[in-house]
Each structure stands twice: as C-alpha cells, then as structure tokens.
Design an enzyme around this catalytic site. Structure first.
Site, PDB file in Angstrom:
ATOM      1  CD  GLU A  59      -5.285  -2.451  -7.747  1.00 13.35           C
ATOM      2  OE1 GLU A  59      -5.134  -1.766  -6.715  1.00 13.35           O
ATOM      3  OE2 GLU A  59      -4.395  -2.576  -8.608  1.00 13.35           O
ATOM      4  NE  ARG A  73      -0.234  -7.683 -12.478  1.00 10.31           N
ATOM      5  CZ  ARG A  73       0.543  -7.923 -11.442  1.00 10.31           C
ATOM      6  NH1 ARG A  73       1.330  -8.971 -11.440  1.00 10.31           N
ATOM      7  NH2 ARG A  73       0.505  -7.144 -10.396  1.00 10.31           N
ATOM      8  CB  THR A 107      -2.687  -4.309 -14.492  1.00 12.66           C
ATOM      9  OG1 THR A 107      -2.579  -4.989 -13.243  1.00 12.66           O
ATOM     10  CG2 THR A 107      -1.377  -4.456 -15.235  1.00 12.66           C
ATOM     11  CE  LYS A 133      -0.318   0.426  -7.718  1.00 19.53           C
ATOM     12  NZ  LYS A 133      -1.059  -0.734  -8.225  1.00 19.53           N
TER      13      LYS A 133
HETATM   14  O1  LIG Z   1      -0.908  -4.708 -11.169  1.00 21.19           O
HETATM   15  C1  LIG Z   1      -0.644  -3.511 -11.014  1.00 21.19           C
HETATM   16  O2  LIG Z   1      -1.227  -2.609 -11.613  1.00 21.19           O
HETATM   17  C2  LIG Z   1       0.403  -3.115 -10.089  1.00 21.19           C
HETATM   18  O3  LIG Z   1       0.680  -1.960  -9.974  1.00 21.19           O
HETATM   19  C3  LIG Z   1       1.131  -4.130  -9.301  1.00 21.19           C
HETATM   20  C4  LIG Z   1       0.574  -4.374  -7.909  1.00 21.19           C
HETATM   21  O4  LIG Z   1       0.316  -3.214  -7.223  1.00 21.19           O
HETATM   22  C5  LIG Z   1       1.524  -5.263  -7.210  1.00 21.19           C
HETATM   23  O5  LIG Z   1       1.433  -6.508  -7.829  1.00 21.19           O
HETATM   24  C6  LIG Z   1       1.342  -5.394  -5.734  1.00 21.19           C
HETATM   25  O6  LIG Z   1       1.918  -6.606  -5.288  1.00 21.19           O
HETATM   26  P1  LIG Z   1       2.774  -6.764  -3.965  1.00 21.19           P
HETATM   27  O7  LIG Z   1       4.121  -6.166  -4.257  1.00 21.19           O
HETATM   28  O8  LIG Z   1       2.827  -8.222  -3.736  1.00 21.19           O
HETATM   29  O9  LIG Z   1       2.054  -6.019  -2.902  1.00 21.19           O
END
Ligand SMILES: O=C(O)C(=O)C[C@H](O)[C@H](O)COP(=O)(O)O
Length: 206
Positions: free
Chosen positions: A40, A44, A68, A128
């Site tokens: 994925e 961003r 995102t 998710k």
């Molecule tokens: O970008 C997105 O759409 C998101 O929903 C955010 C990601 O799922 C988190 O950035 C996961 O990051 P960790 O918390 O480090 O595992």
C-alpha cells in the site's frame, strides 16, 4: 481480483510512504522478495502516484495499491496510476459513490460498530480497522466480532511486530497493515537487503 484475495496474499500489508522516487523500485523489490505481496503506497507525498506506476513495472506480480484515498481527487489519482486496490482510513459519501461504479477493490476504514454496520450495509465484507491501537486494539476487534461476525478486518495504525500475531489470532482479522519493516534509516542508507530481511520477518508472522 477481489480484496479478499489481495489481503490474503500475506499476513502483513506494508504501508509505504515514498519521499524519493528513486527508492520506489528497489523498495518494492525488497518487500516483494521478503514475501510481502500486497503493497500500500500512501498518497501523502507528491511522488506517490508515480511511485505506484514504477512499483507495478518493477514487480508486476505484486499487488500495488494506494492508501490515504480520502476524496474524489485521490480516488481518481489512484485509478490513473493503475492501483490494484485502494485503501481509505475512513469513508464518506463521495468515496462510496465512486467505489460503487469502480472495479478496483476498495478497502474503506472503520473504527466503531456504527461505522462497521454502515459499511456492511453497503456490501463491504472487508474493512480496514483504523487507527487500530488507538481505537481499542485487539479487545475492541474481539468485541466487534461478537455482534458483527460477518465483517473481517485489516487492523492498521500502531500495529507492531509484537502485536501483529495477537491481531492475526482473531477470527475476524485477515491481515494487518504496518510500517515497522520500512525503517527510515535503512531506507535513507538504501540498505535494501536489511529491508528485505525485515519484510521476510513480517511475512512469517503468524
Ligand atoms: O495513510 C493512511 O491512509 C492511513 O490510514 C495511515 C496508515 O495506516 C498509518 O500511517 C499506519 O502507520 P503505523 O501506525 O506506523 O502502522
């Protein structure tokens, strides 16, 4: 290809943030070689959509999706980049309408029983669970599985190598999303072998 097939290709979906486009190809190769088949790429960073194209060319066997995805612009950017799947941290009416007329597997996000019920009523069987740790983690998902056993989750957000097996042990979890194998320093050093080793460790989580 269904979202179920994509999410069952490995126990962990790496959530990749690409800052430098030159990292896209070796990173995709390292993750895939390590056994992570669904990648994925979060939309961003300005180069994310280009990174998706490069990763797909580099590892055609991998499922390269976008994360995102939060509105029409990011949905359309994903389609244009050739994303194999799309992930959203949540959902809104705009995304629901777009997903309805798209063939690309879509994984919307939910964090509460009401959100899960609403998405289930639109036909989504895979969601998710975001932000997993902050929204209640393993006990929350276990509780949701009582009244809503028909929905299966990919918990993401604060999931670690330590906590991944606890999520994967739940009946309503198909895989987890995480970033721990994407060590920033290793990427800065272009140490793709070390990334591959971390990916392999993640792909063997049970
Ligand atoms: O970008 C997105 O759409 C998101 O929903 C955010 C990601 O799922 C988190 O950035 C996961 O990051 P960790 O918390 O480090 O595992």
């Amino acid at each position: 290809m269904s979202i179920e097939q994509i999410l069952s290709s490995a126990p962990v979906v790496p959530v990749v943030v690409i800052d430098n486009l030159e990292d896209a190809a070796p990173l995709a190769q390292a993750l895939y070689n390590g056994g992570l088949k669904a990648l994925e790429v979060t939309l961003r960073t300005p180069v994310a959509a280009q990174a998706v194209k490069i990763m797909k060319e580099t590892v055609p066997e991998a499922y390269v999706g976008t994360g995102t995805v939060v509105d029409k612009a990011s949905f359309e950017a994903s389609v244009a980049a050739g994303a194999d799947f799309m992930v959203s941290p949540g959902v809104n009416d705009e995304l629901l309408a777009l997903a309805k007329v798209s063939d690309i597997p879509f994984l919307p996000g939910a964090a509460t029983p009401s959100e899960v019920m609403q998405l289930a009523s639109h036909g989504f069987k895979f969601l998710k669970f975001f932000p997993a740790e902050a929204a209640g983690g393993v006990p929350m998902l276990k509780s949701i599985g009582g009244p809503l056993p028909q929905v299966t989750f990919c918990p993401t957000g604060g999931v670690s190598l330590d906590s991944a097996p606890k999520y994967l042990a739940l009946k309503n979890v198909i895989c987890v999303g995480g970033t721990w194998m994407l060590d920033k320093q290793l990427i800065a050093n272009k140490d793709w072998q070390a990334i591959e080793a971390l990916a392999k460790q993640a792909s063997e989580v049970k």
